[in-house]
Design a protein around this motif. Structure first.
Motif, PDB file in Angstrom:
ATOM      1  N   MET A 141     124.170   2.617  55.461  1.00  0.00           N
ATOM      2  CA  MET A 141     123.391   3.536  56.262  1.00  0.00           C
ATOM      3  C   MET A 141     124.127   4.868  56.326  1.00  0.00           C
ATOM      4  SD  MET A 141     121.500   3.525  59.836  1.00  0.00           S
ATOM      5  CE  MET A 141     120.484   2.352  59.066  1.00  0.00           C
ATOM      6  N   ARG A 142     123.387   5.943  56.143  1.00  0.00           N
ATOM      7  CA  ARG A 142     123.956   7.290  56.204  1.00  0.00           C
ATOM      8  C   ARG A 142     123.453   7.994  57.454  1.00  0.00           C
ATOM      9  NH1 ARG A 142     124.697   8.466  50.113  1.00  0.00           N
ATOM     10  NH2 ARG A 142     126.958   8.576  50.234  1.00  0.00           N
ATOM     11  N   ILE A 143     124.348   8.752  58.064  1.00  0.00           N
ATOM     12  CA  ILE A 143     124.008   9.542  59.239  1.00  0.00           C
ATOM     13  C   ILE A 143     123.590  10.925  58.750  1.00  0.00           C
ATOM     14  CG2 ILE A 143     124.934  10.583  61.334  1.00  0.00           C
ATOM     15  CD1 ILE A 143     126.824   8.099  61.458  1.00  0.00           C
ATOM     16  N   PRO A 144     122.393  11.385  59.124  1.00  0.00           N
ATOM     17  CA  PRO A 144     121.924  12.681  58.634  1.00  0.00           C
ATOM     18  C   PRO A 144     122.772  13.840  59.165  1.00  0.00           C
ATOM     19  CG  PRO A 144     120.323  11.700  60.146  1.00  0.00           C
ATOM     20  CD  PRO A 144     121.416  10.720  59.969  1.00  0.00           C
ATOM     21  N   ILE A 145     122.994  14.815  58.302  1.00  0.00           N
ATOM     22  CA  ILE A 145     123.739  16.028  58.649  1.00  0.00           C
ATOM     23  C   ILE A 145     122.852  17.209  58.270  1.00  0.00           C
ATOM     24  CG2 ILE A 145     125.812  17.389  58.235  1.00  0.00           C
ATOM     25  CD1 ILE A 145     127.132  14.692  57.305  1.00  0.00           C
ATOM     26  N   LEU A 146     122.450  17.972  59.260  1.00  0.00           N
ATOM     27  CA  LEU A 146     121.541  19.092  59.049  1.00  0.00           C
ATOM     28  C   LEU A 146     122.303  20.412  59.078  1.00  0.00           C
ATOM     29  CD1 LEU A 146     118.778  17.927  61.543  1.00  0.00           C
ATOM     30  CD2 LEU A 146     118.876  17.508  59.084  1.00  0.00           C
ATOM     31  N   LYS A 147     121.870  21.363  58.265  1.00  0.00           N
ATOM     32  CA  LYS A 147     122.470  22.690  58.259  1.00  0.00           C
ATOM     33  C   LYS A 147     121.546  23.634  59.012  1.00  0.00           C
ATOM     34  CE  LYS A 147     124.481  26.193  55.236  1.00  0.00           C
ATOM     35  NZ  LYS A 147     123.960  27.342  55.933  1.00  0.00           N
ATOM     36  N   LEU A 148     122.099  24.398  59.928  1.00  0.00           N
ATOM     37  CA  LEU A 148     121.360  25.399  60.686  1.00  0.00           C
ATOM     38  C   LEU A 148     122.211  26.648  60.727  1.00  0.00           C
ATOM     39  CD1 LEU A 148     118.898  26.068  62.513  1.00  0.00           C
ATOM     40  CD2 LEU A 148     120.287  25.282  64.443  1.00  0.00           C
ATOM     41  N   TYR A 149     121.806  27.673  59.999  1.00  0.00           N
ATOM     42  CA  TYR A 149     122.598  28.896  59.836  1.00  0.00           C
ATOM     43  C   TYR A 149     123.977  28.522  59.288  1.00  0.00           C
ATOM     44  CZ  TYR A 149     118.779  30.649  62.660  1.00  0.00           C
ATOM     45  OH  TYR A 149     117.529  30.950  63.133  1.00  0.00           O
ATOM     46  N   ASN A 150     125.048  28.881  59.982  1.00  0.00           N
ATOM     47  CA  ASN A 150     126.404  28.575  59.529  1.00  0.00           C
ATOM     48  C   ASN A 150     126.964  27.314  60.188  1.00  0.00           C
ATOM     49  OD1 ASN A 150     126.638  30.776  57.802  1.00  0.00           O
ATOM     50  ND2 ASN A 150     127.234  32.125  59.470  1.00  0.00           N
ATOM     51  N   TYR A 151     126.081  26.490  60.727  1.00  0.00           N
ATOM     52  CA  TYR A 151     126.510  25.307  61.458  1.00  0.00           C
ATOM     53  C   TYR A 151     125.958  24.039  60.807  1.00  0.00           C
ATOM     54  CZ  TYR A 151     126.614  29.013  65.005  1.00  0.00           C
ATOM     55  OH  TYR A 151     126.814  30.184  65.666  1.00  0.00           O
ATOM     56  N   LEU A 152     126.633  22.946  61.095  1.00  0.00           N
ATOM     57  CA  LEU A 152     126.119  21.631  60.734  1.00  0.00           C
ATOM     58  C   LEU A 152     125.870  20.862  62.027  1.00  0.00           C
ATOM     59  CD1 LEU A 152     128.508  20.669  57.796  1.00  0.00           C
ATOM     60  CD2 LEU A 152     126.200  21.620  57.647  1.00  0.00           C
ATOM     61  N   LEU A 153     124.749  20.171  62.080  1.00  0.00           N
ATOM     62  CA  LEU A 153     124.384  19.381  63.253  1.00  0.00           C
ATOM     63  C   LEU A 153     124.202  17.942  62.822  1.00  0.00           C
ATOM     64  CD1 LEU A 153     121.538  21.687  64.597  1.00  0.00           C
ATOM     65  CD2 LEU A 153     123.947  21.758  65.198  1.00  0.00           C
ATOM     66  N   THR A 154     124.796  17.052  63.587  1.00  0.00           N
ATOM     67  CA  THR A 154     124.612  15.640  63.299  1.00  0.00           C
ATOM     68  C   THR A 154     124.511  14.880  64.613  1.00  0.00           C
ATOM     69  OG1 THR A 154     125.477  13.751  62.073  1.00  0.00           O
ATOM     70  CG2 THR A 154     127.094  15.193  63.082  1.00  0.00           C
ATOM     71  N   THR A 155     123.587  13.963  64.648  1.00  0.00           N
ATOM     72  CA  THR A 155     123.437  13.126  65.826  1.00  0.00           C
ATOM     73  C   THR A 155     123.535  11.671  65.374  1.00  0.00           C
ATOM     74  OG1 THR A 155     122.052  12.594  67.728  1.00  0.00           O
ATOM     75  CG2 THR A 155     120.904  13.293  65.731  1.00  0.00           C
ATOM     76  N   ILE A 156     124.469  10.972  65.943  1.00  0.00           N
ATOM     77  CA  ILE A 156     124.710   9.583  65.564  1.00  0.00           C
ATOM     78  C   ILE A 156     123.801   8.711  66.413  1.00  0.00           C
ATOM     79  CG2 ILE A 156     126.425   7.752  65.413  1.00  0.00           C
ATOM     80  CD1 ILE A 156     128.531  10.007  65.059  1.00  0.00           C
ATOM     81  N   GLN A 157     122.797   8.130  65.757  1.00  0.00           N
ATOM     82  CA  GLN A 157     121.806   7.337  66.465  1.00  0.00           C
ATOM     83  C   GLN A 157     121.796   5.887  66.019  1.00  0.00           C
ATOM     84  OE1 GLN A 157     118.009   9.277  66.310  1.00  0.00           O
ATOM     85  NE2 GLN A 157     118.790  11.126  67.254  1.00  0.00           N
ATOM     86  N   VAL A 158     122.886   5.480  65.400  1.00  0.00           N
ATOM     87  CA  VAL A 158     123.018   4.086  64.962  1.00  0.00           C
ATOM     88  C   VAL A 158     124.308   3.526  65.539  1.00  0.00           C
ATOM     89  CG1 VAL A 158     121.754   4.444  62.813  1.00  0.00           C
ATOM     90  CG2 VAL A 158     124.230   4.735  62.845  1.00  0.00           C
ATOM     91  N   GLU A 159     124.374   2.204  65.593  1.00  0.00           N
ATOM     92  CA  GLU A 159     125.625   1.583  66.011  1.00  0.00           C
ATOM     93  C   GLU A 159     126.624   1.757  64.875  1.00  0.00           C
ATOM     94  OE1 GLU A 159     127.258  -2.797  67.181  1.00  0.00           O
ATOM     95  OE2 GLU A 159     125.218  -2.249  67.785  1.00  0.00           O
ATOM     96  N   LEU A 160     127.750   2.349  65.200  1.00  0.00           N
ATOM     97  CA  LEU A 160     128.744   2.638  64.175  1.00  0.00           C
ATOM     98  C   LEU A 160     129.550   1.405  63.806  1.00  0.00           C
ATOM     99  CD1 LEU A 160     130.172   6.091  65.305  1.00  0.00           C
ATOM    100  CD2 LEU A 160     128.823   5.610  63.282  1.00  0.00           C
ATOM    101  N   ASP A 161     129.512   1.056  62.546  1.00  0.00           N
ATOM    102  CA  ASP A 161     130.423   0.043  62.031  1.00  0.00           C
ATOM    103  C   ASP A 161     131.444   0.772  61.166  1.00  0.00           C
ATOM    104  OD1 ASP A 161     129.365   0.402  59.369  1.00  0.00           O
ATOM    105  OD2 ASP A 161     127.726  -0.946  59.898  1.00  0.00           O
ATOM    106  N   ASP A 162     132.441   0.061  60.699  1.00  0.00           N
ATOM    107  CA  ASP A 162     133.523   0.699  59.950  1.00  0.00           C
ATOM    108  C   ASP A 162     133.007   1.433  58.711  1.00  0.00           C
ATOM    109  OD1 ASP A 162     135.053  -0.497  61.878  1.00  0.00           O
ATOM    110  OD2 ASP A 162     136.110  -1.854  60.528  1.00  0.00           O
TER     111      ASP A 162
END
Length: 118
Positions: free
Chosen positions: A1-22
């Motif tokens: 599973m990949r966590i989405p990473i969005l680009k907005l202007y000069n920034y990256l936004l990511t929201t972790i909405q899954v249970e993180l495993d190693d």
């Protein structure tokens, strides 16, 4: 599973909405660092609102992500940290001193703009 990473202007936004495993945490670390390098992003907002608990390995990876991002020139703001996650980070001595935090994504973006003097 990949966590989405969005680009907005000069920034990256990511929201972790899954249970993180190693494996997901390591994949996230790799993806985020590559995206910072590819885009030249000046800042990153990592939203942890949906993360209810983390273990010691995930906490270490999170600390590493922050440190590595800053080595690549991207300021990191963490948002939505729940009390149990904060407690785990402090108990484990994960060094996030000086890392700005905010309650939600909107405040995190504003904090990032302030940190970068924009």
């Amino acid at each position: 599973m990949r966590i989405p990473i969005l680009k907005l202007y000069n920034y990256l936004l990511t929201t972790i909405q899954v249970e993180l495993d190693d494996q997901t945490a390591i994949q996230f670390q790799d993806d985020l660092l590559k995206k910072i390098h590819e885009t030249g992003a000046l800042g990153v907002v990592i939203d942890l609102t949906s993360v209810e608990i983390i273990d010691s390995y995930i906490a270490k990876i999170l600390g590493d992500v922050v440190n590595m991002s800053e080595l690549l020139g991207a300021k990191v703001v963490l948002t939505g940290i729940r009390p149990a996650v904060a407690l785990t980070l402090v108990d484990l001595g994960i060094g996030l001193k000086g890392v700005p935090t905010a309650l939600d994504l909107e405040q995190g973006l504003e904090k990032l703009r302030q940190e970068l003097g924009e």
